[in-house]
Scaffold this motif. Structure first.
Motif, PDB file in Angstrom:
ATOM      1  N   PRO A 109     -20.235  -6.518  15.085  1.00 56.74           N
ATOM      2  CA  PRO A 109     -19.687  -6.074  16.369  1.00 56.74           C
ATOM      3  C   PRO A 109     -18.579  -5.053  16.131  1.00 56.74           C
ATOM      4  N   PRO A 110     -18.431  -4.063  17.000  1.00 54.94           N
ATOM      5  CA  PRO A 110     -17.440  -2.999  16.780  1.00 54.94           C
ATOM      6  C   PRO A 110     -16.026  -3.521  16.562  1.00 54.94           C
ATOM      7  N   ARG A 111     -15.619  -4.560  17.316  1.00 48.18           N
ATOM      8  CA  ARG A 111     -14.245  -5.046  17.181  1.00 48.18           C
ATOM      9  C   ARG A 111     -14.009  -5.651  15.804  1.00 48.18           C
ATOM     10  N   LEU A 112     -14.952  -6.430  15.314  1.00 50.22           N
ATOM     11  CA  LEU A 112     -14.788  -7.089  14.022  1.00 50.22           C
ATOM     12  C   LEU A 112     -14.792  -6.068  12.887  1.00 50.22           C
ATOM     13  N   ALA A 113     -15.756  -5.143  12.921  1.00 47.28           N
ATOM     14  CA  ALA A 113     -15.796  -4.103  11.898  1.00 47.28           C
ATOM     15  C   ALA A 113     -14.563  -3.213  11.968  1.00 47.28           C
ATOM     16  N   GLY A 114     -14.100  -2.943  13.191  1.00 45.60           N
ATOM     17  CA  GLY A 114     -12.914  -2.111  13.359  1.00 45.60           C
ATOM     18  C   GLY A 114     -11.666  -2.744  12.782  1.00 45.60           C
ATOM     19  N   VAL A 115     -11.522  -4.065  12.942  1.00 51.34           N
ATOM     20  CA  VAL A 115     -10.364  -4.760  12.371  1.00 51.34           C
ATOM     21  C   VAL A 115     -10.332  -4.605  10.855  1.00 51.34           C
ATOM     22  N   LEU A 116     -11.476  -4.815  10.215  1.00 48.27           N
ATOM     23  CA  LEU A 116     -11.538  -4.742   8.753  1.00 48.27           C
ATOM     24  C   LEU A 116     -11.282  -3.323   8.258  1.00 48.27           C
ATOM     25  N   GLU A 117     -11.849  -2.336   8.937  1.00 41.22           N
ATOM     26  CA  GLU A 117     -11.643  -0.949   8.520  1.00 41.22           C
ATOM     27  C   GLU A 117     -10.190  -0.526   8.719  1.00 41.22           C
ATOM     28  N   ALA A 118      -9.644  -0.792   9.898  1.00 43.04           N
ATOM     29  CA  ALA A 118      -8.275  -0.376  10.176  1.00 43.04           C
ATOM     30  C   ALA A 118      -7.285  -1.118   9.289  1.00 43.04           C
ATOM     31  N   GLU A 119      -7.528  -2.412   9.061  1.00 38.38           N
ATOM     32  CA  GLU A 119      -6.627  -3.176   8.196  1.00 38.38           C
ATOM     33  C   GLU A 119      -6.598  -2.591   6.788  1.00 38.38           C
ATOM     34  N   SER A 120      -7.773  -2.253   6.244  1.00 36.03           N
ATOM     35  CA  SER A 120      -7.824  -1.720   4.882  1.00 36.03           C
ATOM     36  C   SER A 120      -7.137  -0.365   4.787  1.00 36.03           C
ATOM     37  N   GLY A 121      -7.081   0.374   5.893  1.00 38.88           N
ATOM     38  CA  GLY A 121      -6.367   1.639   5.896  1.00 38.88           C
ATOM     39  C   GLY A 121      -4.872   1.474   6.032  1.00 38.88           C
ATOM     40  N   PHE A 122      -4.447   0.476   6.814  1.00 41.46           N
ATOM     41  CA  PHE A 122      -3.015   0.288   7.078  1.00 41.46           C
ATOM     42  C   PHE A 122      -2.295  -0.530   6.006  1.00 41.46           C
ATOM     43  N   ASN A 123      -2.980  -1.495   5.370  1.00 38.28           N
ATOM     44  CA  ASN A 123      -2.217  -2.436   4.544  1.00 38.28           C
ATOM     45  C   ASN A 123      -1.869  -1.922   3.151  1.00 38.28           C
ATOM     46  N   ASP A 124      -2.404  -0.761   2.762  1.00 37.33           N
ATOM     47  CA  ASP A 124      -2.001  -0.199   1.474  1.00 37.33           C
ATOM     48  C   ASP A 124      -0.525   0.181   1.464  1.00 37.33           C
ATOM     49  N   ALA A 125      -0.063   0.748   2.583  1.00 35.87           N
ATOM     50  CA  ALA A 125       1.321   1.228   2.639  1.00 35.87           C
ATOM     51  C   ALA A 125       2.340   0.110   2.408  1.00 35.87           C
ATOM     52  N   PRO A 126       2.316  -1.005   3.161  1.00 29.33           N
ATOM     53  CA  PRO A 126       3.313  -2.051   2.924  1.00 29.33           C
ATOM     54  C   PRO A 126       3.187  -2.708   1.558  1.00 29.33           C
ATOM     55  N   THR A 127       1.964  -2.833   1.023  1.00 32.58           N
ATOM     56  CA  THR A 127       1.826  -3.476  -0.283  1.00 32.58           C
ATOM     57  C   THR A 127       2.353  -2.584  -1.403  1.00 32.58           C
ATOM     58  N   VAL A 128       2.119  -1.269  -1.314  1.00 32.99           N
ATOM     59  CA  VAL A 128       2.680  -0.361  -2.319  1.00 32.99           C
ATOM     60  C   VAL A 128       4.203  -0.424  -2.303  1.00 32.99           C
ATOM     61  N   ILE A 129       4.772  -0.418  -1.095  1.00 35.55           N
ATOM     62  CA  ILE A 129       6.229  -0.518  -0.985  1.00 35.55           C
ATOM     63  C   ILE A 129       6.720  -1.825  -1.584  1.00 35.55           C
ATOM     64  N   ALA A 130       6.043  -2.925  -1.261  1.00 42.52           N
ATOM     65  CA  ALA A 130       6.460  -4.235  -1.764  1.00 42.52           C
ATOM     66  C   ALA A 130       6.401  -4.299  -3.286  1.00 42.52           C
ATOM     67  N   VAL A 131       5.320  -3.805  -3.875  1.00 43.07           N
ATOM     68  CA  VAL A 131       5.183  -3.850  -5.333  1.00 43.07           C
ATOM     69  C   VAL A 131       6.266  -3.001  -6.000  1.00 43.07           C
ATOM     70  N   MET A 132       6.534  -1.822  -5.452  1.00 46.29           N
ATOM     71  CA  MET A 132       7.550  -0.950  -6.041  1.00 46.29           C
ATOM     72  C   MET A 132       8.939  -1.573  -5.944  1.00 46.29           C
ATOM     73  N   LEU A 133       9.265  -2.144  -4.789  1.00 42.97           N
ATOM     74  CA  LEU A 133      10.575  -2.774  -4.630  1.00 42.97           C
ATOM     75  C   LEU A 133      10.714  -3.997  -5.534  1.00 42.97           C
ATOM     76  N   LEU A 134       9.664  -4.811  -5.620  1.00 43.46           N
ATOM     77  CA  LEU A 134       9.727  -6.002  -6.458  1.00 43.46           C
ATOM     78  C   LEU A 134       9.780  -5.638  -7.943  1.00 43.46           C
ATOM     79  N   SER A 135       9.096  -4.569  -8.322  1.00 37.20           N
ATOM     80  CA  SER A 135       9.146  -4.141  -9.723  1.00 37.20           C
ATOM     81  C   SER A 135      10.539  -3.659 -10.094  1.00 37.20           C
ATOM     82  N   GLY A 136      11.226  -3.039  -9.138  1.00 41.10           N
ATOM     83  CA  GLY A 136      12.616  -2.654  -9.382  1.00 41.10           C
ATOM     84  C   GLY A 136      13.549  -3.831  -9.273  1.00 41.10           C
ATOM     85  N   ALA A 137      13.162  -4.828  -8.450  1.00 39.62           N
ATOM     86  CA  ALA A 137      14.011  -5.998  -8.246  1.00 39.62           C
ATOM     87  C   ALA A 137      13.980  -6.938  -9.437  1.00 39.62           C
TER      88      ALA A 137
END
Length: 501
Positions: free
Chosen positions: A143-171
Motif C-alpha cells: 500500500p502507498p502509505r506503508l511503502a512511503g513510510v519505509l522509503e521516507a524513513e530511510s531517507g530521513f534517518n541517516d542524518a540523525p544517526t550520522v550526527i549521533a555516531v560522530m558526537l559519541l565518537s568524540g564523546a
C-alpha cells in the motif's frame, strides 16, 4: 600497478557488479551483498589487494552516501510519500533514539562492554539503509502509505544517526551530557533542513528559467545543486545529509527541463556510488578477524531485529496516534519492524569511531559487518512472504510508470525528440505530409511553452519541439525521412532526397 592497470581492474569490477545485479534481482537480495562479496574476494582473504585506511574509507563512504541520498530524493514521488512523512519523521528521530538506547542497554549487559562503546554500537545500527530499502521495497506490491513510510524513513534517518555516531565518537574522550547531546543534534538537523529547504526551491526556480545549451547539462546542474546544499549545510555546522535529501526531494518533484535524463543520470551515479562503496567496504574488512565477531554480532543483531526495532516502531506508532497523525495497525507495525533493512550505511558509520581511534572500534566494525550480512540474508528474501503472511501485501496496487525508459524498451520502441530550427523546411508541413512509416506516430508538440496533442492537419512551425514514438525496427527510416523533409520539404521523396546524411 600503473594507472592503466587500475582502470582496467576498476572497469572489470564495475562490469562484474552490473552483471551480478541480475542475479540479486531474481533472488530478492539487495545487491549490496554481492558487491561486498566482490570486495572480500579482492581483499586480503582473496587476491590480496591491501586496503586498511578507515579515514579514507570514512570520507569515501560519506560522499557515496550523499550521492545515494540525492538519487533517493530525486526519484521519490512526493505525492506517494506525503501522507507517510509525519510517521517517517517520528521514526527517524524518536524511533532512532529508542533503538539506540535499547541496543546499548542490552549489549552492555549481554556483551559486557562499556557504556560509550555500547551507545556507539547502538547508534551505528540505528539507521535503515536507503539503498537496500529502495532496491527491495520498490519491487514489493505494498500500500502507498506503508511503502512511503519505509522509503521516507530511510531517507530521513541517516542524518540523525550520522550526527549521533560522530558526537559519541568524540564523546569517548570528553563525555557530553544527554541535554548537550540532544541540543547539538537538534541544531544540526534544523540547520540542515533550513539549507535544504532554501537551496531546493531556489535551484528549481533557476533551472526553469535558465536555458542551458545542452540537455546533458541539466542532470549535472541538479546533482551539483544537491552537493551545494550538502557543502553549505556542513560549513554552517548542520546536517549535510538532511540538506541533500530535502534538496533532491524538492528538485525531483519540480517541473524541470529534461527530468527523465536527470533521473537516469542520478540513478547511474547512485549505482556507481553503491558499487564503489560496497566493494571498498569489502576490501576494508578482514575475514581472518571475523570469526571472533560472529557471536557478539549475532547477539547484537538479534537484539536489534527482535527487540529494538519493534519497540522503536511501536513507540513511534503510539506517538503518531497520540498526535492524531494516523493509526498504524499491529500488522503494519510488524511489517515495519521486519522491513528495517540494514545495509552498507551501518558499515560506513562504523568507520567513524575506527577513524577516530575510539577504543574497541575495530571490533564494532567487524560485528556490524557480520550483522549486515547475516540479517540481510535473513530479512531481504523473506519480505514478500512476511507481507503476505501479515496481510499487508497489495498485489493489485498500481506502480508508478516510468515511461522514459523501461516500458519503451520492453515494447521495443523509442521516443524521439525533434526541434524545428529556423531555416528548416519542416516549417509549414502538416503532420500527415511527413509520411512517416506505419510504425511511427507524432504524439506531442510543445509550442511557446505549451504542449498539445496534434492532429494530422496540425501545421509544424519553427521552434516547435516534436515528440514521436516509433518502433525500434523503423527508427532509422523515421530519422532519414525527417532529415529529408527538413532539407527539401514535404516533396523530398520526389526530389530524390532520402536523408542519408
Amino acid at each position: 600497478m600503473t594507472l592503466d592497470v587500475w582502470l582496467l581492474l576498476s572497469a572489470a569490477i564495475v562490469i562484474a557488479a552490473i552483471a551480478s545485479v541480475r542475479v540479486a534481482h531474481r533472488t530478492g537480495l539487495p545487491s549490496l551483498l554481492v558487491f561486498l562479496g566482490i570486495g572480500l574476494i579482492l581483499g586480503e582473504g582473496g587476491f590480496g589487494i591491501p586496503f586498511d585506511n578507515p579515514q579514507l574509507a570514512q570520507q569515501i563512504g560519506l560522499t557515496a552516501l550523499a550521492v545515494i541520498l540525492a538519487e533517493g530524493g530525486l526519484t521519490t514521488s512526493w505525492s506517494h510519500v506525503r501522507r507517510s512523512v509525519p510517521l517517517a519523521l517520528i521514526m527517524a528521530t524518536v524511533g532512532v533514539t529508542v533503538s539506540i538506547v535499547v541496543v546499548a542497554l542490552a549489549v552492555q549487559v549481554l556483551l559486557g562492554i562499556d557504556q560509550t562503546t555500547a551507545l556507539i554500537l547502538g547508534a551505528v545500527l540505528a539507521s535503515t539503509d536507503a539503498a537496500a530499502v529502495f532496491s527491495v521495497l520498490r519491487r514489493l506490491p505494498l500500500p502507498p502509505r506503508l511503502a512511503g513510510v519505509l522509503e521516507a524513513e530511510s531517507g530521513f534517518n541517516d542524518a540523525p544517526t550520522v550526527i549521533a555516531v560522530m558526537l559519541l565518537s568524540g564523546a569517548g574522550r570528553s563525555s557530553a551530557s544527554p541535554g548537550t547531546f540532544l541540543l547539538e543534534t537538534s541544531v544540526e538537523l534544523i540547520i540542515g533542513a533550513a539549507v535544504g529547504l532554501a537551496v531546493g526551491p531556489a535551484g528549481a526556480y533557476a533551472l526553469r528559467r535558465v536555458a542551458l545549451p545542452a540537455s546533458g547539462l541539466y542532470p549535472l546542474a541538479v546533482l551539483s545543486l544537491t552537493f551545494v546544499s550538502y557543502g553549505g549545510a556542513v560549513l554552517l555546522h548542520g546536517s549535510g545529509f538532511l540538506a541533500v535529501y530535502l534538496t533532491a526531494l524538492i528538485l525531483g518533484n519540480s517541473r524541470l527541463p529534461h527530468r527523465a535524463a536527470t533521473r537516469g543520470f542520478a540513478e547511474g551515479a547512485a549505482w556507481l556510488a553503491q558499487i564503489g562503496l560496497f566493494v571498498m567496504l569489502g576490501l576494508l574488512a578482514s575475514p581472518t578477524e571475523m570469526p571472533s565477531s560472529i557471536v557478539p554480532g549475532l547477539i547484537a543483531g538479534t537484539v536489534l531485529v527482535l527487540l529494538a526495532r519493534p519497540l522503536s516502531v511501536m513507540v513511534s506508532s503510539l506517538l503518531s496516534w497520540a498526535l492524531r497523525m494516523g493509526r498504524v495497525s499491529w500488522r503494519e507495525q510488524a511489517f515495519l519492524s521486519w522491513a528495517g533493512l540494514r545495509g552498507a550505511i551501518p558499515i560506513v558509520l562504523a568507520t567513524i569511531p575506527w577513524a577516530s581511534n575510539v577504543e574497541g572500534s575495530k571490533e564494532i566494525f567487524n560485528e556490524v559487518f557480520v550483522i549486515v550480512i547475516v540479517f540481510t540474508l535473513l530479512q531481504g528474501p523473506t519480505l514478500p512472504f512476511v507481507a503476505r503472511l501479515l496481510g499487508v501485501a497489495a498485489p493489485g496496487e498500481a506502480h508508478d510508470l516510468e515511461v522514459e525508459a523501461a516500458p519503451l524498451e520492453e515494447l521495443k520502441a523509442d521516443l524521439l525528440q525533434v526541434k524545428v530550427f529556423p531555416g528548416s523546411r519542416l516549417h509549414g508541413v502538416e503532420i500527415f505530409e511527413l509520411r512517416l512509416p506505419a510504425g511511427a506516430q507524432v504524439t506531442l508538440i510543445v509550442r511557446d511553452g505549451k504542449s498539445f496533442v496534434p492532429t494530422g492537419n496540425t501545421r509544424i512551425r519553427v521552434e516547435d519541439q516534436i515528440l514521436l514514438v516509433t518502433t525500434a525496427s523503423c527508427r532509422d527510416q523515421v530519422e532519414r525521412r525527417l532529415r529529408a523533409v527538413s532539407r527539401s520539404g514535404k516533396l523530398a521523396g520526389w526530389y530524390g532526397e532520402r536523408g542519408l546524411e
